[in-house]
Write an enzyme that holds these catalytic residues in place. Structure first.
Site, PDB file in Angstrom:
ATOM      1  N   TYR A 166      61.439 -72.248 -16.688  1.00 36.93           N
ATOM      2  CA  TYR A 166      60.577 -73.340 -17.156  1.00 36.93           C
ATOM      3  C   TYR A 166      59.382 -72.791 -17.899  1.00 36.93           C
ATOM      4  CZ  TYR A 166      58.342 -72.388 -12.545  1.00 36.93           C
ATOM      5  OH  TYR A 166      57.790 -71.802 -11.447  1.00 36.93           O
ATOM      6  N   MET A 168      55.375 -73.133 -19.022  1.00 39.51           N
ATOM      7  CA  MET A 168      54.160 -73.692 -18.405  1.00 39.51           C
ATOM      8  C   MET A 168      52.919 -73.290 -19.199  1.00 39.51           C
ATOM      9  SD  MET A 168      53.496 -71.267 -15.062  1.00 39.51           S
ATOM     10  CE  MET A 168      51.817 -71.835 -14.858  1.00 39.51           C
TER      11      MET A 168
HETATM   12  O1  76R Z   1      52.584 -58.409 -11.840  1.00 40.33           O
HETATM   13  C1  76R Z   1      53.122 -58.760 -10.768  1.00 40.33           C
HETATM   14  O2  76R Z   1      54.331 -59.028 -10.666  1.00 40.33           O
HETATM   15  C2  76R Z   1      52.275 -58.922  -9.547  1.00 40.33           C
HETATM   16  C3  76R Z   1      51.375 -60.060  -9.491  1.00 40.33           C
HETATM   17  C4  76R Z   1      51.722 -61.269 -10.349  1.00 40.33           C
HETATM   18  C5  76R Z   1      51.147 -61.626 -11.578  1.00 40.33           C
HETATM   19  C6  76R Z   1      50.086 -60.902 -12.378  1.00 40.33           C
HETATM   20  C7  76R Z   1      52.685 -62.283 -10.026  1.00 40.33           C
HETATM   21  C8  76R Z   1      53.500 -62.276  -8.911  1.00 40.33           C
HETATM   22  N1  76R Z   1      52.683 -63.240 -11.022  1.00 40.33           N
HETATM   23  C9  76R Z   1      51.776 -62.867 -11.989  1.00 40.33           C
HETATM   24  C10 76R Z   1      51.483 -63.526 -13.167  1.00 40.33           C
HETATM   25 MN1  76R Z   1      53.755 -64.974 -11.070  1.00 40.33          MN
HETATM   26  N2  76R Z   1      54.813 -66.702 -11.051  1.00 40.33           N
HETATM   27  C11 76R Z   1      54.587 -67.779 -11.883  1.00 40.33           C
HETATM   28  C12 76R Z   1      55.329 -68.905 -11.388  1.00 40.33           C
HETATM   29  O3  76R Z   1      55.555 -72.564 -10.488  1.00 40.33           O
HETATM   30  C13 76R Z   1      54.383 -72.157 -10.544  1.00 40.33           C
HETATM   31  O4  76R Z   1      53.475 -72.683  -9.881  1.00 40.33           O
HETATM   32  C14 76R Z   1      54.045 -71.014 -11.460  1.00 40.33           C
HETATM   33  C15 76R Z   1      55.276 -70.291 -11.982  1.00 40.33           C
HETATM   34  C16 76R Z   1      56.031 -68.478 -10.271  1.00 40.33           C
HETATM   35  C17 76R Z   1      56.961 -69.285  -9.404  1.00 40.33           C
HETATM   36  C18 76R Z   1      55.697 -67.093 -10.062  1.00 40.33           C
HETATM   37  C19 76R Z   1      56.200 -66.302  -9.045  1.00 40.33           C
HETATM   38  N3  76R Z   1      52.836 -65.533 -12.784  1.00 40.33           N
HETATM   39  C20 76R Z   1      51.979 -64.762 -13.508  1.00 40.33           C
HETATM   40  C21 76R Z   1      51.605 -65.485 -14.712  1.00 40.33           C
HETATM   41  C22 76R Z   1      50.675 -64.973 -15.816  1.00 40.33           C
HETATM   42  C23 76R Z   1      49.316 -65.612 -15.612  1.00 40.33           C
HETATM   43  C24 76R Z   1      48.160 -64.945 -16.305  1.00 40.33           C
HETATM   44  O5  76R Z   1      48.297 -63.794 -16.732  1.00 40.33           O
HETATM   45  O6  76R Z   1      47.115 -65.609 -16.422  1.00 40.33           O
HETATM   46  C25 76R Z   1      52.260 -66.701 -14.676  1.00 40.33           C
HETATM   47  C26 76R Z   1      52.228 -67.806 -15.710  1.00 40.33           C
HETATM   48  C27 76R Z   1      53.015 -66.729 -13.450  1.00 40.33           C
HETATM   49  C28 76R Z   1      53.783 -67.799 -13.024  1.00 40.33           C
HETATM   50  N4  76R Z   1      54.618 -64.433  -9.251  1.00 40.33           N
HETATM   51  C29 76R Z   1      54.494 -63.197  -8.627  1.00 40.33           C
HETATM   52  C30 76R Z   1      55.733 -65.054  -8.713  1.00 40.33           C
HETATM   53  C31 76R Z   1      56.310 -64.183  -7.727  1.00 40.33           C
HETATM   54  C32 76R Z   1      57.574 -64.512  -6.924  1.00 40.33           C
HETATM   55  C33 76R Z   1      55.546 -63.042  -7.673  1.00 40.33           C
HETATM   56  C34 76R Z   1      55.773 -61.813  -6.809  1.00 40.33           C
HETATM   57  C35 76R Z   1      56.804 -60.961  -7.464  1.00 40.33           C
HETATM   58  C36 76R Z   1      56.546 -59.514  -7.339  1.00 40.33           C
HETATM   59  O7  76R Z   1      55.421 -59.137  -6.967  1.00 40.33           O
HETATM   60  O8  76R Z   1      57.496 -58.750  -7.616  1.00 40.33           O
END
Ligand code: 76R
Length: 269
Positions: A166, A168
């Site tokens: 999706y 966003m």
């Molecule tokens: O870099 C990393 O993987 C560690 C921390 C992390 C960041 C920086 C992280 C972890 N995310 C990051 C950035 Mn994410 N993420 C989403 C969604 O549905 C929603 O409400 C939002 C959609 C999900 C489900 C999700 C899951 N993440 C981001 C960003 C960039 C934002 C910015 O830079 O301002 C977005 C748009 C976003 C959205 N996030 C994780 C997850 C999951 C499962 C993790 C842990 C995965 C891991 O650590 O391997």
């Protein structure tokens, strides 16, 4: 609003990514007699796309009315994505498909923690943003911690059986505006976001792609898992986390099942 200098988030980019979705024009497809040839041609195309050296391609069957087929491409440039898209358009099968959705973005890793750490390290040495030599010292400090990111930026498509994709954006309303927060406020919100995500690390792989300046939403979120129930649990928990609860707006959701080239025969039977 504080009057501290604005901190534009630093990011690292990897493969360019195209999500490309189609619906089958079933009545026309059923009425056509040249089906087998076209399927073989499409299979060969998918085989080639999947074995590309720099990048990757995967095909998913989308559940629901939004699309039948989703092709996910990782490539080294926008031009290479254009090329694979055009090579698909030239297939005879394409005449029996209708475009349903596409999204252009690039694999992105946010560096909130790394840049926060770099700022603290430089402050410890008496260097403040804007001071002479700060830019070079800052980039050198960031580079120390970003050497090993290539495996995530230039990866293969996760092999899990299901995808949830999706687009966003972060909210820019009067009450809640992500872009008016300070770097530290955004960093704290992303830390909490990451902590929720970390609980699902074993079950799901997130590939976040940045799309500002490339497409209509600001990020693409591709979640890859073998059990689709994890999408529901994870996305629900994220909704209650402040970064999503206050600041996230979402586009359409696409959920699909991964298929190999040989499966095209059955998918279109
Ligand atoms: O870099 C990393 O993987 C560690 C921390 C992390 C960041 C920086 C992280 C972890 N995310 C990051 C950035 Mn994410 N993420 C989403 C969604 O549905 C929603 O409400 C939002 C959609 C999900 C489900 C999700 C899951 N993440 C981001 C960003 C960039 C934002 C910015 O830079 O301002 C977005 C748009 C976003 C959205 N996030 C994780 C997850 C999951 C499962 C993790 C842990 C995965 C891991 O650590 O391997």
């Amino acid at each position: 609003m504080s009057d501290a200098p604005i901190e534009v988030p630093q990011t690292k980019e990897g493969w360019y990514v195209l999500h490309d979705a189609y619906v089958v024009d079933w009545p026309r497809w059923r009425a056509c007699h040249a089906g087998n040839d076209m399927i073989e041609e499409a299979k060969a195309w998918l085989e080639r796309a999947q074995t590309v050296e720099r990048g990757d391609t995967a095909m998913y069957s989308i559940v629901g009315q939004k699309a039948d087929l989703l092709f996910l491409h990782y490539r080294e440039s926008v031009a290479a994505l254009d090329e694979v898209e055009l090579s698909f358009r030239r297939l005879r099968l394409h005449d029996y498909l209708k475009p349903s959705y596409s999204f252009l973005s690039v694999i992105e890793l946010g560096l909130y923690e790394v840049t926060g750490g770099a700022r603290r390290a430089l402050a410890g040495r008496g260097l403040q943003p804007g001071a002479p030599g700060w830019d070079e010292a800052f980039q050198a400090e960031v580079a120390k911690h970003t050497k090993d990111l290539d495996a995530r930026l230039y990866r293969k498509i996760p092999g899990h059986s299901h995808i949830c994709f999706y687009p966003m954006s972060k909210r820019r309303g009067e009450g809640h505006n992500w872009y008016a927060l300070t770097g530290d406020e955004r960093r704290n919100l992303m830390r909490s976001h990451g902590a929720v995500g970390a609980k699902y690390r074993e079950q799901v792989m997130q590939v976040v792609t940045g799309a500002i300046g490339l497409d209509d939403w600001e990020w693409g979120v591709s979640l890859h898992a073998d059990d689709p129930m994890v999408f529901k649990k994870l996305v629900t928990e994220m909704r209650y986390d402040p970064a999503s609860a206050w600041y996230a707006d979402f586009g359409p959701f696409f959920v699909g099942v991964r298929h190999r080239p040989d499966d095209i025969t059955e998918l279109l039977a």
